[in-house]
Design a protein around this motif. Structure first.
Motif, PDB file in Angstrom:
ATOM      1  N   GLU A 126       4.740   7.375   0.891  1.00 38.88           N
ATOM      2  CA  GLU A 126       5.630   6.324   1.370  1.00 38.88           C
ATOM      3  C   GLU A 126       4.927   4.966   1.315  1.00 38.88           C
ATOM      4  O   GLU A 126       3.701   4.877   1.390  1.00 38.88           O
ATOM      5  CB  GLU A 126       6.102   6.606   2.797  1.00 38.88           C
ATOM      6  N   ASP A 127       5.720   3.899   1.184  1.00 37.52           N
ATOM      7  CA  ASP A 127       5.167   2.554   1.228  1.00 37.52           C
ATOM      8  C   ASP A 127       4.778   2.202   2.659  1.00 37.52           C
ATOM      9  O   ASP A 127       5.409   2.642   3.619  1.00 37.52           O
ATOM     10  CB  ASP A 127       6.196   1.532   0.727  1.00 37.52           C
ATOM     11  N   ALA A 128       3.715   1.405   2.791  1.00 37.82           N
ATOM     12  CA  ALA A 128       3.292   0.947   4.112  1.00 37.82           C
ATOM     13  C   ALA A 128       4.391   0.103   4.748  1.00 37.82           C
ATOM     14  O   ALA A 128       5.165  -0.554   4.044  1.00 37.82           O
ATOM     15  CB  ALA A 128       2.012   0.129   3.984  1.00 37.82           C
ATOM     16  N   ALA A 144       0.843  -1.190   0.000  1.00 35.63           N
ATOM     17  CA  ALA A 144       0.000   0.000   0.000  1.00 35.63           C
ATOM     18  C   ALA A 144       0.880   1.242   0.000  1.00 35.63           C
ATOM     19  O   ALA A 144       1.870   1.321   0.728  1.00 35.63           O
ATOM     20  CB  ALA A 144      -0.902   0.003   1.229  1.00 35.63           C
ATOM     21  N   VAL A 145       0.524   2.218  -0.839  1.00 36.82           N
ATOM     22  CA  VAL A 145       1.209   3.507  -0.860  1.00 36.82           C
ATOM     23  C   VAL A 145       0.350   4.485  -0.066  1.00 36.82           C
ATOM     24  O   VAL A 145      -0.821   4.699  -0.386  1.00 36.82           O
ATOM     25  CB  VAL A 145       1.413   4.018  -2.300  1.00 36.82           C
ATOM     26  N   LEU A 146       0.914   5.073   0.975  1.00 37.43           N
ATOM     27  CA  LEU A 146       0.149   5.910   1.895  1.00 37.43           C
ATOM     28  C   LEU A 146       0.109   7.361   1.430  1.00 37.43           C
ATOM     29  O   LEU A 146       0.706   7.728   0.420  1.00 37.43           O
ATOM     30  CB  LEU A 146       0.735   5.784   3.294  1.00 37.43           C
ATOM     31  N   SER A 147      -0.609   8.181   2.179  1.00 34.58           N
ATOM     32  CA  SER A 147      -0.897   9.545   1.734  1.00 34.58           C
ATOM     33  C   SER A 147       0.347  10.391   1.517  1.00 34.58           C
ATOM     34  O   SER A 147       0.366  11.284   0.675  1.00 34.58           O
ATOM     35  CB  SER A 147      -1.822  10.240   2.748  1.00 34.58           C
ATOM     36  N   GLY A 148       1.400  10.129   2.257  1.00 32.60           N
ATOM     37  CA  GLY A 148       2.627  10.892   2.094  1.00 32.60           C
ATOM     38  C   GLY A 148       3.495  10.396   0.946  1.00 32.60           C
ATOM     39  O   GLY A 148       4.577  10.926   0.719  1.00 32.60           O
ATOM     40  N   GLN A 166      -3.458   5.439  -0.714  1.00 29.82           N
ATOM     41  CA  GLN A 166      -3.691   6.311  -1.860  1.00 29.82           C
ATOM     42  C   GLN A 166      -3.352   5.609  -3.179  1.00 29.82           C
ATOM     43  O   GLN A 166      -3.628   6.132  -4.253  1.00 29.82           O
ATOM     44  CB  GLN A 166      -2.829   7.565  -1.725  1.00 29.82           C
ATOM     45  N   GLY A 167      -2.780   4.439  -3.062  1.00 28.55           N
ATOM     46  CA  GLY A 167      -2.426   3.674  -4.248  1.00 28.55           C
ATOM     47  C   GLY A 167      -1.727   2.398  -3.850  1.00 28.55           C
ATOM     48  O   GLY A 167      -1.609   2.075  -2.662  1.00 28.55           O
ATOM     49  N   LEU A 168      -1.271   1.650  -4.837  1.00 28.35           N
ATOM     50  CA  LEU A 168      -0.592   0.381  -4.620  1.00 28.35           C
ATOM     51  C   LEU A 168       0.611   0.303  -5.551  1.00 28.35           C
ATOM     52  O   LEU A 168       0.655   0.957  -6.584  1.00 28.35           O
ATOM     53  CB  LEU A 168      -1.526  -0.803  -4.932  1.00 28.35           C
ATOM     54  N   ARG A 169       1.563  -0.511  -5.166  1.00 30.50           N
ATOM     55  CA  ARG A 169       2.655  -0.849  -6.071  1.00 30.50           C
ATOM     56  C   ARG A 169       3.081  -2.276  -5.760  1.00 30.50           C
ATOM     57  O   ARG A 169       2.827  -2.798  -4.667  1.00 30.50           O
ATOM     58  CB  ARG A 169       3.819   0.119  -5.945  1.00 30.50           C
TER      59      ARG A 169
END
Length: 205
Positions: A24-26, A18-22, A60-63
């Motif tokens: 950065e990766d979870a 998970a890509v967080l709001s800042g 906010q997104g995924l990678r």
């Protein structure tokens, strides 16, 4: 445990992050196993751990990330259909792994190629001393090498055509050919149908 390439030794293993709001990766999850403790980025937790409910942070997104250090681009997160997100990211990672391993021979193929090389070299060995059985057969070696060369050229054309049909780029194909993109395209373009023309014809049909 993430996705592991079938022909790999573990250097290409992937997880959805998970890509967080800042941006950065979870952080990693820690999973307690009966035999050992794994510290992994996991593919099964993003849809509920980062859905924004009950005070949790919202992704906010995924990678997709790989053990080799490769990190895929950020993609949208769909909390209504997380499985579809994982499938798309898995396809993206498989493509990365296939390109990275395009010059890594599976053990069975390596053994077969080594055996062929040894057999051909044996046919070209120096002649034995007079009176001993002469196993040197250079003309047969020439014939075998010619058969292999002709076959390899045909196999190469078929492989490049299959790679283009699978939507691999000329850059990616050039890596496997150990040449430049321009050289690969110039050498094989007449043997490979133009993808854009095929797509236009399909749309018109």
């Amino acid at each position: 445990m993430g996705w592991l390439h079938n022909d790999d030794d573990g250097s290409h293993e992937a997880w959805v992050v998970a890509v967080l709001s800042g941006g950065e990766d979870a952080p990693h999850d820690t999973i307690e196993d009966s035999e050992e403790t794994w510290k992994r980025r996991v593919s099964w937790s993003w849809s509920y751990k980062y859905d924004g409910s009950e005070g949790r942070r919202r992704a906010q997104g995924l990678r997709v990330v790989c053990a080799c250090g490769w990190r895929g681009p950020r993609r949208p997160a769909d909390f209504d259909d997380p499985d579809a997100c994982d499938e798309g990211l898995q396809r993206e990672w498989i493509r990365h792994a296939e390109v990275s391993l395009s010059r890594t021979l599976p053990e069975r193929l390596r053994r077969l190629l080594d055996e062929v090389e040894e057999e051909v070299q044996a046919l070209c060995a120096p002649q034995r001393l007079e009176g001993e059985l002469d196993e040197q057969r250079p003309l047969l070696a020439v014939y075998v090498a010619t058969r292999l060369q002709n076959g390899a050229e045909a196999w190469q054309r078929d492989a490049v055509r299959a790679a283009r049909e699978a939507d691999y780029s000329w850059d990616e194909i050039a890596q496997a050919l150990m040449t430049s993109k321009q050289s690969a395209h110039e050498r094989f373009r007449k043997h490979v149908p133009d993808q854009s023309k095929q797509q236009d014809q399909a749309a018109q049909g």
